[in-house]
Design a protein around this motif. Structure first.
Motif, PDB file in Angstrom:
ATOM      1  N   MET A  41      55.772 -23.288 -54.061  1.00 55.61           N
ATOM      2  CA  MET A  41      56.069 -23.498 -52.342  1.00 55.61           C
ATOM      3  C   MET A  41      54.951 -22.540 -51.823  1.00 55.61           C
ATOM      4  N   LEU A  42      54.943 -21.183 -52.404  1.00 57.43           N
ATOM      5  CA  LEU A  42      53.903 -20.250 -51.970  1.00 57.43           C
ATOM      6  C   LEU A  42      53.411 -19.702 -53.064  1.00 57.43           C
ATOM      7  N   ASN A  43      52.118 -19.400 -53.045  1.00 60.11           N
ATOM      8  CA  ASN A  43      51.353 -18.655 -53.981  1.00 60.11           C
ATOM      9  C   ASN A  43      51.494 -17.248 -54.021  1.00 60.11           C
ATOM     10  N   ASN A  44      51.213 -16.447 -55.181  1.00 55.00           N
ATOM     11  CA  ASN A  44      51.544 -15.013 -55.344  1.00 55.00           C
ATOM     12  C   ASN A  44      51.021 -14.120 -54.128  1.00 55.00           C
ATOM     13  N   MET A  45      49.939 -14.452 -53.866  1.00 56.91           N
ATOM     14  CA  MET A  45      49.135 -13.738 -52.628  1.00 56.91           C
ATOM     15  C   MET A  45      50.114 -13.678 -51.328  1.00 56.91           C
ATOM     16  N   ASP A  46      50.535 -14.904 -51.004  1.00 61.75           N
ATOM     17  CA  ASP A  46      51.391 -15.224 -49.727  1.00 61.75           C
ATOM     18  C   ASP A  46      52.615 -14.328 -49.920  1.00 61.75           C
ATOM     19  N   GLN A  47      53.300 -14.611 -51.198  1.00 58.18           N
ATOM     20  CA  GLN A  47      54.625 -13.784 -51.420  1.00 58.18           C
ATOM     21  C   GLN A  47      54.584 -12.258 -51.323  1.00 58.18           C
ATOM     22  N   ARG A  48      53.393 -11.676 -51.869  1.00 55.85           N
ATOM     23  CA  ARG A  48      53.187 -10.443 -51.801  1.00 55.85           C
ATOM     24  C   ARG A  48      52.964  -9.882 -50.027  1.00 55.85           C
ATOM     25  N   ILE A  49      52.133 -10.721 -49.485  1.00 57.20           N
ATOM     26  CA  ILE A  49      52.086 -10.279 -48.194  1.00 57.20           C
ATOM     27  C   ILE A  49      53.301 -10.605 -47.426  1.00 57.20           C
ATOM     28  N   LEU A  50      54.264 -11.257 -47.553  1.00 55.61           N
ATOM     29  CA  LEU A  50      55.488 -11.438 -46.952  1.00 55.61           C
ATOM     30  C   LEU A  50      56.635 -10.259 -47.413  1.00 55.61           C
ATOM     31  N   GLU A  51      56.223  -9.797 -48.667  1.00 51.84           N
ATOM     32  CA  GLU A  51      57.181  -8.711 -48.989  1.00 51.84           C
ATOM     33  C   GLU A  51      56.825  -7.530 -48.076  1.00 51.84           C
ATOM     34  N   ILE A  52      55.353  -7.383 -47.970  1.00 55.49           N
ATOM     35  CA  ILE A  52      55.153  -6.044 -47.529  1.00 55.49           C
ATOM     36  C   ILE A  52      55.507  -6.084 -45.948  1.00 55.49           C
ATOM     37  N   LEU A  53      55.035  -7.194 -45.217  1.00 60.98           N
ATOM     38  CA  LEU A  53      55.398  -7.307 -43.759  1.00 60.98           C
ATOM     39  C   LEU A  53      56.676  -7.205 -43.353  1.00 60.98           C
ATOM     40  N   GLN A  54      57.522  -7.857 -44.417  1.00 60.44           N
ATOM     41  CA  GLN A  54      58.994  -7.659 -44.315  1.00 60.44           C
ATOM     42  C   GLN A  54      59.604  -6.325 -44.237  1.00 60.44           C
TER      43      GLN A  54
END
Lengths: 147, 147
Positions: free
Chosen positions: B1-14
């Motif tokens: 669904m999302l690659n690893n980079m996107d997942q990390r970005i979402l986690e930080i932004l959250q």
DNA sequence: GATGAAACGTTCAGAGC
DNA sequence: GCTCTGAACGTTTCATC
């Protein structure tokens, strides 16, 4: 509780937390430094708990949402709570008064996954699952002013 | 669904939606323009629904939180839904399958206010009110990766 | 609470992998 | 396709009033 200016700032930020201080200042009729100071105070006072993003579960493939009421069997309260916390698909969980002990929100990708997660709780608690059909109120903050 | 980079970005932004692109870029090991582009894509795809603030109801004087299950009397469904929507203290409302029609979250400043709001619904629906005692899971997004 | 200058962050064009 | 560099542009912050 909050003066008018703070209320307006909160309302705007709630709709767009990334707006620049400059634009925010124009909208409320103050200078950027003033707005900046108010923001800091709102954070210090804990009114603004965090700046965050609203992630759409559907866009991540979670097609189903359910509200699960959970009544642990005698002696199983701790185990049930731990199980809920450790199941990442539970995204909200309240411990409440009344017959039900927990009311939790669950996001799943399919009925099969729903079934699987509920089954894991089944030997520790009675559950009641309600599938979400619509969201008349998606989520909003309580009124800022005195009611 | 999302690659690893996107997942990390979402986690930080959250955790901090106001972090600068620069700092975000350093944390994930990319350049600012790359992160900026990924952010735009995440917004376009609807994964990030909005940048917003998390407001603490307690800091606004809402000492009590309740989950109210609501079963409208025959013919009263529309009226009940409208009443809920127009009562700003209801901050979340789901229309669900099962016996209950609506499950809603209510923030109030006092038991008296709770009583008053529930009474207004009483002639149009059966209600069941559960006071929130604790929040084992305050609110979190569903898992980003495939489960 | 406002102003203006210095510091900082973002965006864009161009280029490389 | 995705990413980086560097310069132009815009924003935030700080000192001062």
């Amino acid at each position: 509780m909050l003066n008018n200016m703070d209320q307006r700032i909160l309302e705007i930020l709630q709709g767009d937390a990334r707006i620049s201080l400059k634009d925010l200042a124009v909208q409320v009729g103050l200078s950027s430094p003033s707005v900046s100071e108010r923001l800091q105070r709102l954070e210090e006072r804990g009114v603004i708990r965090a700046f965050t993003i609203d992630i759409d579960p559907q866009a991540l493939g979670y097609q189903l949402q359910a509200i699960v009421r959970i009544r642990p069997l005698p002696g199983k309260l701790q185990a049930v709570q731990k199980l809920i916390e450790q199941t990442p698909e539970f995204c909200e969980c309240d411990k409440v008064t009344g017959e039900d002990c927990f009311i939790a929100r669950l996001f799943v990708r399919s009925i099969a996954q729903l079934d699987q997660i509920i089954d894991r709780i089944a030997d520790k608690a009675e559950t009641n699952t309600a599938i979400v059909k619509a969201q008349p109120i998606k989520r909003r903050p309580p009124p800022f002013g005195l009611t």
